[in-house]
Design a protein around this motif. Structure first.
Motif, PDB file in Angstrom:
ATOM      1  N   VAL A   1       0.852  -1.189   0.000  1.00 24.48           N
ATOM      2  CA  VAL A   1       0.000   0.000   0.000  1.00 24.48           C
ATOM      3  C   VAL A   1       0.885   1.235   0.000  1.00 24.48           C
ATOM      4  CG1 VAL A   1      -1.710   1.331   1.274  1.00 24.48           C
ATOM      5  CG2 VAL A   1      -1.847  -1.174   1.231  1.00 24.48           C
ATOM      6  N   GLN A   2       0.586   2.156  -0.879  1.00 31.25           N
ATOM      7  CA  GLN A   2       1.312   3.420  -0.918  1.00 31.25           C
ATOM      8  C   GLN A   2       0.333   4.567  -0.705  1.00 31.25           C
ATOM      9  OE1 GLN A   2       3.395   3.431  -4.667  1.00 31.25           O
ATOM     10  NE2 GLN A   2       5.145   2.367  -3.788  1.00 31.25           N
ATOM     11  N   LEU A   3       0.781   5.545   0.052  1.00 30.16           N
ATOM     12  CA  LEU A   3      -0.018   6.729   0.322  1.00 30.16           C
ATOM     13  C   LEU A   3       0.733   7.950  -0.188  1.00 30.16           C
ATOM     14  CD1 LEU A   3      -1.060   5.970   4.010  1.00 30.16           C
ATOM     15  CD2 LEU A   3      -2.391   5.524   1.946  1.00 30.16           C
ATOM     16  N   GLN A   4       0.048   8.805  -0.921  1.00 27.15           N
ATOM     17  CA  GLN A   4       0.682   9.992  -1.484  1.00 27.15           C
ATOM     18  C   GLN A   4      -0.039  11.222  -0.974  1.00 27.15           C
ATOM     19  OE1 GLN A   4       1.066   9.953  -5.721  1.00 27.15           O
ATOM     20  NE2 GLN A   4       2.006  11.968  -5.819  1.00 27.15           N
ATOM     21  N   ALA A   5       0.656  11.999  -0.162  1.00 27.73           N
ATOM     22  CA  ALA A   5       0.085  13.221   0.379  1.00 27.73           C
ATOM     23  C   ALA A   5       0.434  14.403  -0.507  1.00 27.73           C
ATOM     24  CB  ALA A   5       0.595  13.464   1.785  1.00 27.73           C
ATOM     25  N   SER A   6      -0.483  15.341  -0.603  1.00 24.44           N
ATOM     26  CA  SER A   6      -0.262  16.547  -1.395  1.00 24.44           C
ATOM     27  C   SER A   6      -1.112  17.677  -0.844  1.00 24.44           C
ATOM     28  CB  SER A   6      -0.604  16.285  -2.865  1.00 24.44           C
ATOM     29  OG  SER A   6      -1.973  15.950  -2.998  1.00 24.44           O
ATOM     30  N   GLY A   7      -0.869  18.877  -1.350  1.00 18.91           N
ATOM     31  CA  GLY A   7      -1.699  20.020  -0.976  1.00 18.91           C
ATOM     32  C   GLY A   7      -1.053  21.009  -0.042  1.00 18.91           C
ATOM     33  N   GLY A   8       0.150  20.709   0.431  1.00 16.77           N
ATOM     34  CA  GLY A   8       0.830  21.644   1.307  1.00 16.77           C
ATOM     35  C   GLY A   8       1.283  22.891   0.572  1.00 16.77           C
ATOM     36  N   GLY A   9       1.770  23.847   1.336  1.00 16.32           N
ATOM     37  CA  GLY A   9       2.266  25.071   0.726  1.00 16.32           C
ATOM     38  C   GLY A   9       2.456  26.150   1.760  1.00 16.32           C
ATOM     39  N   LEU A  10       2.660  27.356   1.252  1.00 20.81           N
ATOM     40  CA  LEU A  10       2.848  28.532   2.094  1.00 20.81           C
ATOM     41  C   LEU A  10       1.535  29.318   2.121  1.00 20.81           C
ATOM     42  CD1 LEU A  10       4.603  30.595   3.662  1.00 20.81           C
ATOM     43  CD2 LEU A  10       5.231  31.571   1.431  1.00 20.81           C
ATOM     44  N   VAL A  11       1.082  29.641   3.312  1.00 21.16           N
ATOM     45  CA  VAL A  11      -0.175  30.370   3.454  1.00 21.16           C
ATOM     46  C   VAL A  11      -0.030  31.379   4.585  1.00 21.16           C
ATOM     47  CG1 VAL A  11      -1.156  28.642   5.025  1.00 21.16           C
ATOM     48  CG2 VAL A  11      -2.686  30.082   3.667  1.00 21.16           C
ATOM     49  N   GLN A  12      -0.744  32.482   4.479  1.00 19.11           N
ATOM     50  CA  GLN A  12      -0.714  33.501   5.519  1.00 19.11           C
ATOM     51  C   GLN A  12      -1.578  33.076   6.706  1.00 19.11           C
ATOM     52  OE1 GLN A  12      -1.876  37.228   3.734  1.00 19.11           O
ATOM     53  NE2 GLN A  12       0.178  37.608   2.943  1.00 19.11           N
ATOM     54  N   PRO A  13      -1.269  33.588   7.885  1.00 17.19           N
ATOM     55  CA  PRO A  13      -2.138  33.293   9.044  1.00 17.19           C
ATOM     56  C   PRO A  13      -3.593  33.649   8.734  1.00 17.19           C
ATOM     57  CG  PRO A  13      -0.118  34.345   9.768  1.00 17.19           C
ATOM     58  CD  PRO A  13      -0.095  34.389   8.259  1.00 17.19           C
ATOM     59  N   GLY A  14      -4.479  32.762   9.153  1.00 13.88           N
ATOM     60  CA  GLY A  14      -5.897  32.932   8.856  1.00 13.88           C
ATOM     61  C   GLY A  14      -6.341  32.288   7.561  1.00 13.88           C
ATOM     62  N   GLY A  15      -5.393  31.826   6.775  1.00 14.72           N
ATOM     63  CA  GLY A  15      -5.712  31.210   5.497  1.00 14.72           C
ATOM     64  C   GLY A  15      -6.114  29.752   5.626  1.00 14.72           C
ATOM     65  N   SER A  16      -6.335  29.137   4.461  1.00 17.24           N
ATOM     66  CA  SER A  16      -6.804  27.751   4.414  1.00 17.24           C
ATOM     67  C   SER A  16      -5.976  26.932   3.432  1.00 17.24           C
ATOM     68  CB  SER A  16      -8.274  27.705   3.976  1.00 17.24           C
ATOM     69  OG  SER A  16      -9.107  28.377   4.899  1.00 17.24           O
ATOM     70  N   LEU A  17      -5.907  25.667   3.707  1.00 16.35           N
ATOM     71  CA  LEU A  17      -5.320  24.690   2.798  1.00 16.35           C
ATOM     72  C   LEU A  17      -6.114  23.398   2.917  1.00 16.35           C
ATOM     73  CD1 LEU A  17      -1.442  24.958   3.349  1.00 16.35           C
ATOM     74  CD2 LEU A  17      -2.682  25.588   1.273  1.00 16.35           C
ATOM     75  N   ARG A  18      -6.123  22.620   1.833  1.00 14.23           N
ATOM     76  CA  ARG A  18      -6.711  21.290   1.899  1.00 14.23           C
ATOM     77  C   ARG A  18      -5.657  20.273   1.494  1.00 14.23           C
ATOM     78  NH1 ARG A  18     -11.729  18.373  -1.259  1.00 14.23           N
ATOM     79  NH2 ARG A  18     -10.215  18.404  -2.986  1.00 14.23           N
ATOM     80  N   LEU A  19      -5.335  19.382   2.411  1.00 14.48           N
ATOM     81  CA  LEU A  19      -4.403  18.302   2.128  1.00 14.48           C
ATOM     82  C   LEU A  19      -5.173  17.092   1.617  1.00 14.48           C
ATOM     83  CD1 LEU A  19      -2.089  18.472   5.279  1.00 14.48           C
ATOM     84  CD2 LEU A  19      -1.985  19.809   3.163  1.00 14.48           C
ATOM     85  N   SER A  20      -4.541  16.360   0.710  1.00  7.76           N
ATOM     86  CA  SER A  20      -5.120  15.131   0.181  1.00  7.76           C
ATOM     87  C   SER A  20      -4.147  13.988   0.396  1.00  7.76           C
ATOM     88  CB  SER A  20      -5.409  15.278  -1.315  1.00  7.76           C
ATOM     89  OG  SER A  20      -6.339  16.294  -1.563  1.00  7.76           O
TER      90      SER A  20
END
Length: 114
Positions: A1-20
């Protein structure tokens, strides 16, 4: 089984991100899926869990801001992160726990900074 994470990055305080986290096999619905994070100089910590039965669990510091979810048809688990704070900066890892064992994905970097 392999798991691939993505969706990270640089964001300002108060911002949003969605990881997959995409699984190589159809295991998401049959596993306890977790997101962990590790900040520089700190131990890795469990952030959120979605159990096989669909129970959701969060550490206190992210309750009300983060939401874990899954799409069994897409073999994917998500971590929606809102109202991000600098202390959320870390490498985020997904993990699967099932009858076949424990599997980790590679990390994705989340940096919260102005």
């Amino acid at each position: 089984v392999q798991l691939q994470a993505s969706g990270g990055g640089l964001v300002q305080p108060g911002g949003s991100l969605r990881l997959s986290c995409l699984a190589s096999e159809n295991i998401v619905g049959a596993s306890d899926m977790e997101w962990h994070r590790q900040a520089p100089g700190k131990q890795r910590e469990l952030v959120a869990t979605i159990t096989r039965a669909g129970t959701l669990k969060y550490i206190d510091s992210v309750k009300g801001r983060f939401t874990i979810s899954r799409d069994n048809a897409k073999n994917t688990v998500y971590l929606q992160m809102n109202s991000l704070k600098p202390e959320d900066t870390a490498v985020y890892y997904c993990m699967s726990r099932n009858v076949f064992g424990i599997f980790w994905g590679q990390g994705t970097q989340v940096t919260v900074s102005s």
